[in-house]
Design a protein around this motif. Structure first.
Motif, PDB file in Angstrom:
ATOM      1  N   THR A  13      84.671  12.294 -55.391  1.00 35.89           N
ATOM      2  CA  THR A  13      84.236  12.085 -54.019  1.00 35.89           C
ATOM      3  C   THR A  13      84.799  13.159 -53.147  1.00 35.89           C
ATOM      4  O   THR A  13      85.785  13.964 -53.679  1.00 35.89           O
ATOM      5  N   ILE A  14      84.126  13.668 -52.290  1.00 33.33           N
ATOM      6  CA  ILE A  14      84.469  14.671 -51.212  1.00 33.33           C
ATOM      7  C   ILE A  14      84.496  13.639 -49.743  1.00 33.33           C
ATOM      8  O   ILE A  14      83.273  13.070 -49.289  1.00 33.33           O
ATOM      9  N   ARG A  15      85.491  13.704 -49.099  1.00 29.90           N
ATOM     10  CA  ARG A  15      85.659  13.135 -47.750  1.00 29.90           C
ATOM     11  C   ARG A  15      85.696  14.141 -46.679  1.00 29.90           C
ATOM     12  O   ARG A  15      86.512  15.034 -46.763  1.00 29.90           O
ATOM     13  N   VAL A 102      73.305  12.007 -55.066  1.00 26.55           N
ATOM     14  CA  VAL A 102      74.831  11.967 -54.487  1.00 26.55           C
ATOM     15  C   VAL A 102      74.601  10.973 -53.531  1.00 26.55           C
ATOM     16  O   VAL A 102      73.406  10.620 -52.840  1.00 26.55           O
ATOM     17  N   LEU A 103      75.577  10.068 -53.246  1.00 20.77           N
ATOM     18  CA  LEU A 103      75.709   8.670 -52.314  1.00 20.77           C
ATOM     19  C   LEU A 103      76.709   9.144 -51.404  1.00 20.77           C
ATOM     20  O   LEU A 103      77.682   9.591 -51.252  1.00 20.77           O
ATOM     21  N   ASN A 104      76.038   9.255 -50.004  1.00 18.39           N
ATOM     22  CA  ASN A 104      76.620   9.455 -48.714  1.00 18.39           C
ATOM     23  C   ASN A 104      77.078   8.311 -48.015  1.00 18.39           C
ATOM     24  O   ASN A 104      76.021   7.364 -47.796  1.00 18.39           O
ATOM     25  N   TYR A 123      79.761  12.109 -56.016  1.00 15.54           N
ATOM     26  CA  TYR A 123      78.933  12.797 -56.890  1.00 15.54           C
ATOM     27  C   TYR A 123      78.963  12.265 -58.267  1.00 15.54           C
ATOM     28  O   TYR A 123      79.822  11.176 -58.573  1.00 15.54           O
ATOM     29  N   THR A 124      77.989  12.608 -59.299  1.00 13.39           N
ATOM     30  CA  THR A 124      77.975  11.825 -60.663  1.00 13.39           C
ATOM     31  C   THR A 124      79.125  12.155 -61.639  1.00 13.39           C
ATOM     32  O   THR A 124      79.384  11.424 -62.410  1.00 13.39           O
ATOM     33  N   SER A 125      79.861  13.409 -61.350  1.00 12.86           N
ATOM     34  CA  SER A 125      81.155  13.859 -62.075  1.00 12.86           C
ATOM     35  C   SER A 125      81.951  14.736 -61.320  1.00 12.86           C
ATOM     36  O   SER A 125      81.687  14.934 -60.234  1.00 12.86           O
ATOM     37  N   LYS A 126      83.123  14.678 -61.644  1.00 14.92           N
ATOM     38  CA  LYS A 126      84.169  15.707 -61.334  1.00 14.92           C
ATOM     39  C   LYS A 126      83.493  17.049 -61.264  1.00 14.92           C
ATOM     40  O   LYS A 126      83.848  17.840 -60.079  1.00 14.92           O
TER      41      LYS A 126
END
Length: 157
Positions: A13-15, A102-104, A123-126
């Protein structure tokens, strides 16, 4: 203008957190109304050439940019639509630079400045997350600067 805070709470994730000088209603509209999206979600080197949005739960959106390498398309579905508190959506890219869907999840909270916006992208992966994070702060930060300027200069929709 306030700064965008970008963190990585998990490996996928990115926040993004930012204070915006407009009401939650106006910020929510900027994320979902095609005419507003067209004006702030752009970049002089990759101008947006088409925006479609069906602003409702289950509705679709699509944005098309034109650049030196051809067109780039982002599309998805609004999976949660709680005006003006929360907006969840899927995000797919053509060409796929994000490693899949991507899920937002976006939250909009009234604040002294106007709105605290918190966007968590999963995201689906690191590796996919790391690839996206590189330009996220600069690119999305510039878009949010443009959104804030737009909302300050226009009347409510």
């Amino acid at each position: 203008m306030s700064k965008l805070i970008v963190t990585s709470p998990t490996d996928t994730t990115i926040r993004f957190e930012r204070q915006l000088g407009a009401s939650p209603e106006r910020v929510f509209e900027a994320f979902t109304e095609a005419d507003l999206m067209r004006q702030w979600y752009s970049d002089p080197s990759n101008p947006i050439i088409a925006v479609e949005s069906d602003p409702r739960e289950g509705g679709a959106y699509k944005m098309v940019w034109s650049g030196s390498d051809g067109q780039m398309i982002m599309s998805g579905i609004y999976t949660l639509f709680k005006r003006p508190k929360a907006l969840h959506s899927t995000e797919n890219w053509e060409p796929d630079w994000a490693g899949g869907e991507v899920l937002n999840d976006i939250e909009f909270h009234a604040s002294e400045a106007g709105t605290e916006m918190i966007l968590t992208s999963t995201y689906t992966s690191k590796d996919a997350r790391d690839g996206a994070k590189g330009g996220a702060e600069e690119g999305f930060g510039a878009c949010l600067d443009a959104m804030e300027s737009l909302l300050a200069s226009t009347a409510p929709v």
